[in-house]
Design a protein around this motif. Structure first.
Motif, PDB file in Angstrom:
ATOM      1  N   VAL A   1      -0.719  -4.375   6.681  1.00 17.93           N
ATOM      2  CA  VAL A   1      -1.346  -3.412   5.780  1.00 17.93           C
ATOM      3  C   VAL A   1      -0.622  -2.075   5.859  1.00 17.93           C
ATOM      4  O   VAL A   1      -0.352  -1.442   4.835  1.00 17.93           O
ATOM      5  CB  VAL A   1      -2.852  -3.257   6.091  1.00 17.93           C
ATOM      6  CG1 VAL A   1      -3.424  -2.002   5.444  1.00 17.93           C
ATOM      7  CG2 VAL A   1      -3.610  -4.486   5.608  1.00 17.93           C
ATOM      8  N   THR A   2      -0.291  -1.643   7.064  1.00 15.91           N
ATOM      9  CA  THR A   2       0.413  -0.361   7.228  1.00 15.91           C
ATOM     10  C   THR A   2       1.731  -0.382   6.464  1.00 15.91           C
ATOM     11  O   THR A   2       2.055   0.566   5.731  1.00 15.91           O
ATOM     12  CB  THR A   2       0.648  -0.063   8.720  1.00 15.91           C
ATOM     13  OG1 THR A   2      -0.620  -0.034   9.387  1.00 15.91           O
ATOM     14  CG2 THR A   2       1.358   1.258   8.911  1.00 15.91           C
ATOM     15  N   GLN A   3       2.466  -1.465   6.594  1.00 19.60           N
ATOM     16  CA  GLN A   3       3.738  -1.570   5.869  1.00 19.60           C
ATOM     17  C   GLN A   3       3.503  -1.561   4.360  1.00 19.60           C
ATOM     18  O   GLN A   3       4.186  -0.850   3.621  1.00 19.60           O
ATOM     19  CB  GLN A   3       4.470  -2.844   6.280  1.00 19.60           C
ATOM     20  CG  GLN A   3       5.787  -3.019   5.566  1.00 19.60           C
ATOM     21  CD  GLN A   3       6.507  -4.294   5.971  1.00 19.60           C
ATOM     22  OE1 GLN A   3       6.037  -5.062   6.787  1.00 19.60           O
ATOM     23  NE2 GLN A   3       7.653  -4.517   5.374  1.00 19.60           N
TER      24      GLN A   3
ATOM     25  N   THR B   1      -4.728   2.669   1.378  1.00 20.55           N
ATOM     26  CA  THR B   1      -5.075   1.868   2.558  1.00 20.55           C
ATOM     27  C   THR B   1      -6.338   1.053   2.304  1.00 20.55           C
ATOM     28  O   THR B   1      -6.382  -0.143   2.608  1.00 20.55           O
ATOM     29  CB  THR B   1      -5.263   2.784   3.788  1.00 20.55           C
ATOM     30  OG1 THR B   1      -4.061   3.531   3.998  1.00 20.55           O
ATOM     31  CG2 THR B   1      -5.595   1.975   5.028  1.00 20.55           C
ATOM     32  N   ARG B   2      -7.336   1.681   1.745  1.00 18.21           N
ATOM     33  CA  ARG B   2      -8.586   0.960   1.455  1.00 18.21           C
ATOM     34  C   ARG B   2      -8.337  -0.208   0.510  1.00 18.21           C
ATOM     35  O   ARG B   2      -8.896  -1.296   0.693  1.00 18.21           O
ATOM     36  CB  ARG B   2      -9.618   1.914   0.875  1.00 18.21           C
ATOM     37  CG  ARG B   2     -10.178   2.859   1.901  1.00 18.21           C
ATOM     38  CD  ARG B   2     -11.215   3.778   1.303  1.00 18.21           C
ATOM     39  NE  ARG B   2     -11.789   4.629   2.336  1.00 18.21           N
ATOM     40  CZ  ARG B   2     -12.336   5.796   2.105  1.00 18.21           C
ATOM     41  NH1 ARG B   2     -12.411   6.260   0.872  1.00 18.21           N
ATOM     42  NH2 ARG B   2     -12.826   6.507   3.089  1.00 18.21           N
ATOM     43  N   ASN B   3      -7.512   0.008  -0.496  1.00 19.79           N
ATOM     44  CA  ASN B   3      -7.196  -1.074  -1.432  1.00 19.79           C
ATOM     45  C   ASN B   3      -6.455  -2.211  -0.732  1.00 19.79           C
ATOM     46  O   ASN B   3      -6.747  -3.386  -0.966  1.00 19.79           O
ATOM     47  CB  ASN B   3      -6.365  -0.551  -2.608  1.00 19.79           C
ATOM     48  CG  ASN B   3      -7.170   0.318  -3.540  1.00 19.79           C
ATOM     49  OD1 ASN B   3      -8.386   0.222  -3.609  1.00 19.79           O
ATOM     50  ND2 ASN B   3      -6.488   1.197  -4.259  1.00 19.79           N
ATOM     51  N   CYS B   4      -5.496  -1.875   0.112  1.00 16.25           N
ATOM     52  CA  CYS B   4      -4.743  -2.914   0.827  1.00 16.25           C
ATOM     53  C   CYS B   4      -5.638  -3.680   1.798  1.00 16.25           C
ATOM     54  O   CYS B   4      -5.496  -4.900   1.941  1.00 16.25           O
ATOM     55  CB  CYS B   4      -3.558  -2.299   1.569  1.00 16.25           C
ATOM     56  SG  CYS B   4      -2.218  -1.772   0.492  1.00 16.25           S
ATOM     57  N   ILE B   5      -6.548  -2.971   2.458  1.00 16.59           N
ATOM     58  CA  ILE B   5      -7.493  -3.641   3.357  1.00 16.59           C
ATOM     59  C   ILE B   5      -8.380  -4.590   2.556  1.00 16.59           C
ATOM     60  O   ILE B   5      -8.600  -5.742   2.952  1.00 16.59           O
ATOM     61  CB  ILE B   5      -8.330  -2.604   4.132  1.00 16.59           C
ATOM     62  CG1 ILE B   5      -7.453  -1.872   5.156  1.00 16.59           C
ATOM     63  CG2 ILE B   5      -9.521  -3.271   4.817  1.00 16.59           C
ATOM     64  CD1 ILE B   5      -8.119  -0.660   5.787  1.00 16.59           C
TER      65      ILE B   5
END
Length: 180
Positions: free
Chosen positions: A51-53, A81-85
């Motif tokens: 997710v960080t990447q 970040t919220r969207n990727c999570i």
């Protein structure tokens, strides 16, 4: 009310203008926050790393949409970040549903049955596409990305991505019909 330090504001301005060195500084500055959010939600360090990447790749590819006048870079990164999570949780749920179907009926193949020859023919036809359409088709079908995610990943307009997919599928259909 959130205040932004002058250093953070300059960093956000540099990032928004496409300064590659700013990406490194942005990563050093906010990757711990992004990673911590991802790890708390996902609980798996490898998923938090992914997710960080993804967050920083998406942020860099979509940097032209960031407006420092509308808000802090950190807030924008938190939104990504919220969207990727959420995407990672959704992928987990899809995988779990698929596993449940297989466990409920192990004889049922969850995917369409293609023999190795069909897969090779399709892969070969995809390889025949021009570079950009080939990349888009691979992201759509091998990486299971949505049109919006592909547009963000490649920094292309959504309509362009949709057009490439539509034309590529038409070409593939035509070529595969001839091959049969």
């Amino acid at each position: 009310m959130t205040t932004t330090s002058p250093d953070d504001q300059q960093l956000a301005d540099d990032f928004a203008t496409g300064d590659v060195r700013a990406l490194e500084r942005v990563y050093k500055r906010w990757s711990p926050l992004v990673y911590t959010m991802a790890l708390r939600s996902l609980t798996v360090p490898a998923d938090a790393d992914d997710v960080t990447q993804k967050v920083f790749v998406k942020a860099w590819n979509a940097r032209q949409t960031f407006d420092p006048a509308r808000g802090a870079l950190s807030a924008w990164l938190v939104g990504i970040t919220r969207n990727c999570i959420a995407d990672t949780h959704a992928e987990r749920q899809r995988r779990e549903r698929l596993e449940e179907r297989v466990l409920d009926d192990p004889l049922q193949d969850p995917a369409p049955s293609f023999d190795i020859a069909d897969r090779m023919v399709i892969a070969n036809e995809i390889d025949q596409l021009d570079e950009v359409p080939r990349q888009i088709i691979r992201l759509a079908f091998y990486n299971d990305l949505t049109h919006t995610q592909i547009a963000e990943t490649l920094g292309m307009p959504l309509g362009t991505v949709k057009s490439h997919i539509r034309r590529s599928l038409a070409r593939l259909r035509t070529r595969l019909e001839v091959n049969e």
